[in-house]
Design a protein around this motif. Structure first.
Motif, PDB file in Angstrom:
ATOM      1  N   ALA A   1       0.842  -1.193   0.000  1.00  0.00           N
ATOM      2  CA  ALA A   1       0.000   0.000   0.000  1.00  0.00           C
ATOM      3  C   ALA A   1       0.881   1.248   0.000  1.00  0.00           C
ATOM      4  CB  ALA A   1      -0.918  -0.001   1.219  1.00  0.00           C
TER       5      ALA A   1
ATOM      6  N   SER B   1      -1.509  -0.683  -4.222  1.00  0.00           N
ATOM      7  CA  SER B   1      -2.477   0.419  -4.240  1.00  0.00           C
ATOM      8  C   SER B   1      -1.751   1.712  -3.904  1.00  0.00           C
ATOM      9  CB  SER B   1      -3.629   0.176  -3.256  1.00  0.00           C
ATOM     10  OG  SER B   1      -3.146   0.040  -1.932  1.00  0.00           O
TER      11      SER B   1
ATOM     12  N   LYS C   1      -6.230   5.376  -6.693  1.00  0.00           N
ATOM     13  CA  LYS C   1      -7.442   6.055  -6.258  1.00  0.00           C
ATOM     14  C   LYS C   1      -7.112   7.471  -5.814  1.00  0.00           C
ATOM     15  CE  LYS C   1      -9.907   2.378  -6.900  1.00  0.00           C
ATOM     16  NZ  LYS C   1     -10.916   2.321  -7.993  1.00  0.00           N
TER      17      LYS C   1
ATOM     18  N   ASP D   1      -6.036   4.903   1.807  1.00  0.00           N
ATOM     19  CA  ASP D   1      -6.995   3.829   2.082  1.00  0.00           C
ATOM     20  C   ASP D   1      -7.299   3.673   3.562  1.00  0.00           C
ATOM     21  OD1 ASP D   1      -4.555   2.722   2.748  1.00  0.00           O
ATOM     22  OD2 ASP D   1      -4.946   0.779   1.803  1.00  0.00           O
TER      23      ASP D   1
ATOM     24  N   VAL E   1     -10.868   4.548   3.679  1.00  0.00           N
ATOM     25  CA  VAL E   1     -11.793   3.803   2.829  1.00  0.00           C
ATOM     26  C   VAL E   1     -12.636   2.870   3.689  1.00  0.00           C
ATOM     27  CG1 VAL E   1     -11.973   2.123   0.945  1.00  0.00           C
ATOM     28  CG2 VAL E   1     -10.255   3.946   0.845  1.00  0.00           C
TER      29      VAL E   1
ATOM     30  N   LEU F   1     -12.608  -1.998  -2.975  1.00  0.00           N
ATOM     31  CA  LEU F   1     -11.850  -2.650  -1.915  1.00  0.00           C
ATOM     32  C   LEU F   1     -12.319  -4.087  -1.729  1.00  0.00           C
ATOM     33  CD1 LEU F   1      -9.770  -2.518   0.391  1.00  0.00           C
ATOM     34  CD2 LEU F   1     -11.601  -1.650   1.863  1.00  0.00           C
TER      35      LEU F   1
END
Length: 322
Positions: free
Chosen positions: A164, A258, A292, A299, A302, A309
């Motif tokens: 991430a 991500s 994103k 995230d 999120v 997701l």
């Protein structure tokens, strides 16, 4: 030195669903290097449970195993509990006191501890067993550097690797030259002379594994002014992408990357480069790459129910638990 806004003191996201034990996996100069082990509350004795390794971020300079904004979004414990997974979260020695070869040595020691004495320790303490044939790893930011190193070293043993907003292109000008006067996470640059004085005042013989917010100015200021390699060292271990760039490297069969499109701490281009190298040079690895809106740590905001997701987590579960 300029100061950061206070880091929010978030409640432990694992507490509602897990019980936590603390183990020491290594000792250096009489300093214990510890790991938290989160076990789901609703498991019966003698169950074999899948394992998720979770690596914290902080530029390899700050952070620790309980600094939630640098570790996981609130959705992650919910996901792990859904599959009754054991979540193992280690500390490791931090730069600049420790350079990257020794940091990597800690990661390897942690891996060997998980695959060595840990199952017997956990069975004795909790009467459950980690199923190390079902192991996934996740790292955020500098934790992505950690997770990628372990993924390259143990590709057959890791079923899914989750990176991430990972700090991986450590040879890039962003770190080698510095990000300059660009705002990072909404903050103005730290003064170069203050960063230099901070570095000069540090005890480089110390063993540090718990880097709180007080270390963020040196972590961010050092990168802004091109001191990253002074702090990390220039050893080959610093440059985690070298193995992929050379070709022939192996990675787990499933990788999920991500990144926030508006990341001001680790540019999106680093993850784009990583995804491109994996697709070119790691045959047999499937890469899911999500970009994103949002800054570093996007995230963490999120919700668990977010459609994209959930799609990603279903892919993770399929690779991790099948």
């Amino acid at each position: 030195m300029s100061s950061l806004p206070p880091i929010p003191q978030l409640p432990d996201p694992f507490a509602p669903l897990f019980v936590t034990d603390v183990f020491t996996y290594k000792t250096v100069q009489d300093t214990p290097i510890q790991t938290d082990v989160h076990i789901p509350k609703d498991v019966e004795s003698d169950q074999n449970l899948p394992v998720l390794l979770l690596m914290h971020g902080g530029s390899l300079i700050a952070g620790h195993r309980r600094m939630w904004p640098l570790l996981c979004g609130p959705w992650l414990p919910t996901f792990a509990a859904q599959y009754k997974a054991i979540v193992i979260v280690p500390d490791y020695r931090l730069a600049p006191e420790t350079k990257t070869p020794e940091i990597l040595a800690d990661l390897v020691s942690f891996w060997e501890w998980v695959h060595g004495v840990f199952p017997a320790l956990l069975q004795k303490k909790r009467s459950v067993t980690p199923d190390l044939s079902k192991l996934a790893i996740r790292g955020e930011s500098a934790g992505g550097w950690c997770a990628l190193h372990l993924s390259l070293r143990y590709p057959q043993e890791i079923r899914a690797s989750i990176l991430a907003w990972p700090m991986v292109d450590t040879e890039s000008d962003w770190f080698r030259v510095g990000s300059g006067d660009k705002s990072v996470l909404g903050m103005p640059p730290f003064a170069k002379d203050q960063t230099e004085k901070y570095l000069a005042s540090m005890d480089m013989e110390a063993v540090t594994t718990q880097g709180g917010p007080e270390r963020f100015p040196i972590a961010l200021g050092g990168m802004q002014h091109g001191f990253a390699h002074t702090m990390w060292g220039n050893s080959e271990e610093t440059f985690v992408l070298l193995a992929l760039e050379r070709g022939g490297a192996k990675l787990p069969s499933f990788m999920w990357i991500s990144h926030g499109a508006d990341d001001t701490a680790v540019p999106l281009e680093q993850s784009e480069k990583l995804a491109r190298l994996i697709r070119m040079n790691s045959a047999g690895t499937f890469v899911r790459f999500d970009v994103k809106p949002g800054d570093h740590g996007f995230d963490n905001l999120v919700p668990f129910e977010e459609e994209w997701l959930q799609e990603a987590l279903k892919q993770v579960a399929a690779a991790w638990l099948s």
